[in-house]
Design a protein around this motif. Structure first.
Motif, short mmCIF file in Angstrom:
data_model
loop_
_atom_site.label_atom_id
_atom_site.label_comp_id
_atom_site.label_asym_id
_atom_site.label_seq_id
_atom_site.Cartn_x
_atom_site.Cartn_y
_atom_site.Cartn_z
N ALA A 190 0.83 -1.20 0.00
CA ALA A 190 0.00 0.00 0.00
C ALA A 190 0.87 1.25 0.00
N ASP A 191 0.60 2.17 -0.96
CA ASP A 191 1.26 3.47 -0.95
C ASP A 191 0.64 4.36 0.13
N LEU A 192 1.43 5.31 0.61
CA LEU A 192 0.92 6.29 1.58
C LEU A 192 0.87 7.67 0.93
N LYS A 193 -0.18 8.41 1.21
CA LYS A 193 -0.32 9.78 0.75
C LYS A 193 -0.31 10.71 1.96
N ILE A 247 -0.31 16.89 -2.77
CA ILE A 247 -0.31 15.53 -2.22
C ILE A 247 1.02 14.86 -2.52
N LYS A 248 1.67 14.36 -1.48
CA LYS A 248 2.95 13.66 -1.63
C LYS A 248 2.73 12.16 -1.40
N THR A 249 3.69 11.35 -1.88
CA THR A 249 3.54 9.90 -1.80
C THR A 249 4.77 9.24 -1.20
N ILE A 250 4.53 8.26 -0.33
CA ILE A 250 5.55 7.32 0.12
C ILE A 250 5.22 5.99 -0.54
N LEU A 251 6.07 5.54 -1.43
CA LEU A 251 5.78 4.32 -2.19
C LEU A 251 5.84 3.09 -1.30
N ALA A 252 4.99 2.13 -1.59
CA ALA A 252 4.96 0.88 -0.83
C ALA A 252 6.31 0.18 -0.89
N SER A 253 7.02 0.36 -1.99
CA SER A 253 8.32 -0.31 -2.15
C SER A 253 9.37 0.21 -1.16
N GLU A 254 9.12 1.38 -0.54
CA GLU A 254 10.04 1.94 0.44
C GLU A 254 9.83 1.36 1.84
N LEU A 255 8.73 0.64 2.04
CA LEU A 255 8.36 0.13 3.36
C LEU A 255 8.39 -1.40 3.33
N LEU A 256 9.41 -1.96 3.95
CA LEU A 256 9.66 -3.40 3.85
C LEU A 256 8.93 -4.17 4.94
N PRO A 257 8.46 -5.38 4.64
CA PRO A 257 7.78 -6.21 5.64
C PRO A 257 8.69 -6.49 6.85
N GLY A 258 8.10 -6.46 8.03
CA GLY A 258 8.84 -6.78 9.24
C GLY A 258 9.69 -5.64 9.79
N LYS A 259 9.73 -4.51 9.07
CA LYS A 259 10.52 -3.37 9.51
C LYS A 259 9.64 -2.37 10.27
N ILE A 260 10.28 -1.64 11.17
CA ILE A 260 9.60 -0.61 11.95
C ILE A 260 10.14 0.75 11.52
N THR A 317 6.94 22.04 -0.22
CA THR A 317 8.24 21.45 0.17
C THR A 317 8.09 20.47 1.32
N LEU A 318 6.85 20.13 1.71
CA LEU A 318 6.64 19.13 2.75
C LEU A 318 7.35 17.83 2.36
N GLN A 319 8.10 17.28 3.30
CA GLN A 319 8.90 16.09 3.00
C GLN A 319 8.83 15.08 4.14
N ALA A 320 8.70 13.81 3.78
CA ALA A 320 8.70 12.72 4.77
C ALA A 320 10.09 12.09 4.82
N HIS A 321 10.61 11.93 6.06
CA HIS A 321 11.92 11.30 6.27
C HIS A 321 11.71 9.95 6.94
N LEU A 322 12.22 8.90 6.36
CA LEU A 322 12.03 7.55 6.88
C LEU A 322 13.24 7.11 7.68
N ILE A 323 13.01 6.69 8.91
CA ILE A 323 14.03 6.11 9.76
C ILE A 323 13.66 4.66 10.03
#
Length: 225
Positions: free
Chosen positions: A179-182, A191-204, A216-222
């Protein structure tokens, strides 16, 4: 002989009573301090700022100064009340005292408000994984520029994080794999997107937001685990 046996028996009864009383007092002593270690990672979340070194109780925590958006690895620190200091390469310090519980993990950010006033904010992490087939995520709004907050939804669905305000953190969510995130500033059509491919199963993931405008809104993944 009978008198001697009775005296010994009384002695052991007295000793047992004293021991139970001592242990009970020790168990309920409110001044007993539980010692141990906690783990933290530190993040520079000030978009316009220079690199930052981080210190805990005047001992350097980071091996390299953190630029905006950079995150350290988890580092073990003594639990209890600790003094944290972010020091810029211009020697400008931001410090605070924070309390850390033994065996828990934390994400600690350097942020600033619209007027440039700096602050250190701390969030407890949840590293338990109950579903290895899907990612687990939470969101943290660290940009002070949007009074209406930030929405997050799954693809074209309704927001499941609604109007997240500055310094607020959402609950953790288990996201269906694929599932992609908006995400967007509430009331904005950007509207910005976090692709499903960036979020791996079993990861937090801790996903935090920056940005000076809705464009310029930006999501940072840790990745926390």
């Amino acid at each position: 002989m009978k008198t001697s046996t009775t005296a010994v028996l009384k002695f052991y009864i007295l000793l047992l009573t004293f021991s139970v009383g001592f242990l009970s007092c020790k168990k309920n002593d409110p001044d007993v301090v539980v010692k141990g270690q906690a783990k933290i990672k530190v993040i520079n979340a000030i978009q316009t700022d220079i690199k930052q070194d981080v210190y805990v109780d005047n001992e350097k925590l980071t091996s390299m100064a953190l630029a905006f958006g950079e995150t350290s690895e988890y580092v073990k620190i003594p639990s209890g009340t600790r003094n944290l200091t972010f020091t810029g390469t211009n020697s400008l310090n931001t410090d605070t005292n924070l309390n850390f519980t033994p065996a828990l993990t934390y994400s600690t950010f350097l942020v600033s408000d619209r007027n440039g006033n700096r602050e250190i904010v701390n969030y407890e992490d949840n590293l338990s994984v109950s579903d290895m087939a899907n990612p687990k995520i939470r969101f943290i709004n660290l940009t002070p520029y949007f009074n209406t907050g930030i929405n997050v939804s799954i693809q074209t669905g309704s927001p499941f994080v609604n109007a997240l305000l500055f310094k607020e953190a959402s609950n953790y969510f288990t996201l269906e794999a694929g599932a992609d995130l908006k995400y967007n500033v509430v009331g904005s059509g950007n509207i910005k997107t976090i692709l499903a491919s960036e979020l791996l199963p079993g990861k937090i993931y801790s996903i935090w937001f920056s940005g000076l405008t809705s464009a310029t809104l930006q999501a940072h993944l840790i990745v926390d685990n």
